[in-house]
Enzyme design. Structure first.
Site, PDB file in Angstrom:
ATOM      1  N   ASP A 103      21.059 -31.491  23.291  1.00  0.00           N
ATOM      2  CA  ASP A 103      19.927 -30.924  22.553  1.00  0.00           C
ATOM      3  C   ASP A 103      20.344 -29.563  22.002  1.00  0.00           C
ATOM      4  O   ASP A 103      21.456 -29.091  22.238  1.00  0.00           O
ATOM      5  CB  ASP A 103      18.705 -30.790  23.472  1.00  0.00           C
ATOM      6  CG  ASP A 103      17.381 -30.966  22.732  1.00  0.00           C
ATOM      7  OD1 ASP A 103      17.322 -30.609  21.536  1.00  0.00           O
ATOM      8  OD2 ASP A 103      16.417 -31.450  23.342  1.00  0.00           O
ATOM      9  N   ASP A 144      16.695 -30.622  15.254  1.00  0.00           N
ATOM     10  CA  ASP A 144      16.296 -30.843  16.642  1.00  0.00           C
ATOM     11  C   ASP A 144      15.510 -32.144  16.682  1.00  0.00           C
ATOM     12  O   ASP A 144      14.341 -32.175  16.298  1.00  0.00           O
ATOM     13  CB  ASP A 144      15.451 -29.662  17.118  1.00  0.00           C
ATOM     14  CG  ASP A 144      14.818 -29.865  18.480  1.00  0.00           C
ATOM     15  OD1 ASP A 144      15.201 -30.803  19.173  1.00  0.00           O
ATOM     16  OD2 ASP A 144      13.930 -29.061  18.842  1.00  0.00           O
ATOM     17  N   GLU A 162      10.209 -36.795  23.577  1.00  0.00           N
ATOM     18  CA  GLU A 162      10.631 -35.537  24.202  1.00  0.00           C
ATOM     19  C   GLU A 162       9.746 -34.391  23.751  1.00  0.00           C
ATOM     20  O   GLU A 162       9.350 -33.544  24.558  1.00  0.00           O
ATOM     21  CB  GLU A 162      12.104 -35.257  23.866  1.00  0.00           C
ATOM     22  CG  GLU A 162      12.725 -34.117  24.675  1.00  0.00           C
ATOM     23  CD  GLU A 162      12.637 -32.754  24.002  1.00  0.00           C
ATOM     24  OE1 GLU A 162      13.105 -31.773  24.604  1.00  0.00           O
ATOM     25  OE2 GLU A 162      12.091 -32.651  22.873  1.00  0.00           O
ATOM     26  N   HIS A 168      12.334 -25.380  15.633  1.00  0.00           N
ATOM     27  CA  HIS A 168      10.962 -25.879  15.455  1.00  0.00           C
ATOM     28  C   HIS A 168      10.321 -25.431  14.145  1.00  0.00           C
ATOM     29  O   HIS A 168       9.161 -25.766  13.889  1.00  0.00           O
ATOM     30  CB  HIS A 168      10.059 -25.514  16.636  1.00  0.00           C
ATOM     31  CG  HIS A 168      10.300 -26.364  17.844  1.00  0.00           C
ATOM     32  ND1 HIS A 168       9.361 -26.529  18.847  1.00  0.00           N
ATOM     33  CD2 HIS A 168      11.364 -27.115  18.218  1.00  0.00           C
ATOM     34  CE1 HIS A 168       9.848 -27.340  19.780  1.00  0.00           C
ATOM     35  NE2 HIS A 168      11.066 -27.701  19.427  1.00  0.00           N
TER      36      HIS A 168
END
Length: 366
Positions: free
Chosen positions: A238, A183, A215, A332
């Site tokens: 994304d 990501d 971002e 993440h």
């Protein structure tokens, strides 16, 4: 075209090896500029760092402008204090999941030199029973880079404000790739591959490919590029959260290998009130082209997720936008996972869509 997954892996390995936290995207900026030098009609880097790539020029007074964009930056941490002992205190830079931090390996890069360290964690043998299942907030953790004193860390160029990223990792099992910062380096890979395939194609629209900044910080770094290009429509690329793991079973139908994702609804709440409800006519058009090309689409609806489209859609006179992407596991976290088959199908879909975008495309409301 037979997918060249080996080439895609090599480019993705290069992209993920770059340490480029929000506001510090220069290594990726240099990489994409070099890769696109022979494919683009014009390349510009604005004052914030957005790489604005015009792929072609349409000779018309008001050409139909299309913008396809993906962010370059990664989330991480930032040094808040260097202790006299040489340990580092940290703060989040982006949506770092604190539950993933204990014992995580870290990376700092200062003037080309890299330092590896870890998030400290209390030794198991002396951890009290009531601490065993506790997740420490970021302001209670510390990082150990092996410095014996504050001066030693300062001499290495590390001080308050220094960005800290996840240590670099990259491995694969066939088309499924595991790595840090997928990501959104997979989005960057998609743009690079798209540019490579389109460089000799005559398009009915003026195409702008944008690699955006910040971002993960505030979702607004792309705004100057949007204002400059003033596109008639835009597509942001994304991640989409894959729900095919045991812990998310039943919460959705997004899976690795199921094809690219089509964002139907994203909303963050929690004070930002940001998100995207895509233009209905653009959704139908994308679905139509995907169906004609026999490209599977996974429709995604998520709370708690935002993309670069969340605020950029509101610029100028309002811009019809849509989120397209690729399913990803463990978003993440220090290591994420994607299937390059989904990425290949996403690239193919974008190729076909761009051949259909012109002045005759009706995206009006009402």
């Amino acid at each position: 075209m037979i997918p060249d997954y080996q080439k895609m892996k090599e480019v993705l390995r290069d992209l993920t090896s770059c340490l480029a936290l929000s506001g510090y995207e220069d290594s990726v900026i240099r990489y994409v500029k070099e890769r696109l030098a022979g494919a683009a009609e014009h390349i510009q880097v604005d004052a914030l760092g957005n790489v604005i790539v015009r792929m072609n020029r349409i000779q018309a007074e008001n050409p139909f402008r299309v913008m396809v964009f993906a962010h370059m930056d990664e989330l991480g941490l930032v040094v808040t204090k260097v202790e006299e002992s040489g340990f580092l205190r940290l703060e989040r830079l982006g949506g770092i999941p604190e539950k993933s931090l204990a014992g995580t390996t870290l990376l700092i890069e200062v003037e080309g030199k890299r330092w590896n360290g870890i998030v400290g964690t209390k030794s198991h043998h002396v951890t009290k029973q009531d601490e065993k299942y506790k997740v420490l907030p970021v302001n209670e953790i510390y990082a150990d880079f092996g410095f014996r004193s504050k001066q030693e860390a300062l001499d290495a160029g590390i001080s308050p404000g220094t960005p800290v990223g996840y240590a670099r990792q990259f491995f694969d099992n066939g088309s499924i790739v595991f790595g840090n910062t997928l990501d959104n380096r997979v989005g960057c890979l998609t743009l690079l591959e798209l540019a490579d395939r389109l460089q000799h194609t005559e398009l009915p629209c003026e195409l702008y490919i944008v690699f955006s900044v910040q971002e993960e910080f505030n979702l607004r770094g792309v705004l100057p590029a949007v204002r400059k290009i003033n596109p008639h429509l835009a597509i942001t690329l994304d991640i989409t959260i894959a729900t095919d793991t045991p812990d998310l079973k039943g919460s959705g139908d997004i899976r690795l290998g199921g094809g690219p994702s089509l964002g139907m609804y994203t909303f963050h709440g929690r004070g930002t009130l940001g998100g995207l409800i895509p233009n209905p006519k653009l959704v139908k058009h994308v679905q139509k082209i995907a169906s004609e090309q026999e490209i599977p689409l996974q429709q995604a609806v998520f709370m708690g997720i935002l993309t670069d489209a969340s605020f950029s859609q509101l610029e100028n006179d309002g811009i019809p936008m849509i989120d397209l992407g690729y399913p990803a596991r463990y978003t993440h976290a220090p290591v994420e996972a994607v299937d390059l088959q989904d990425v290949e199908q996403l690239i193919c879909l974008l190729e076909k869509l761009l051949l259909t975008f012109d002045q005759n495309l009706d995206l009006s409301r009402g």
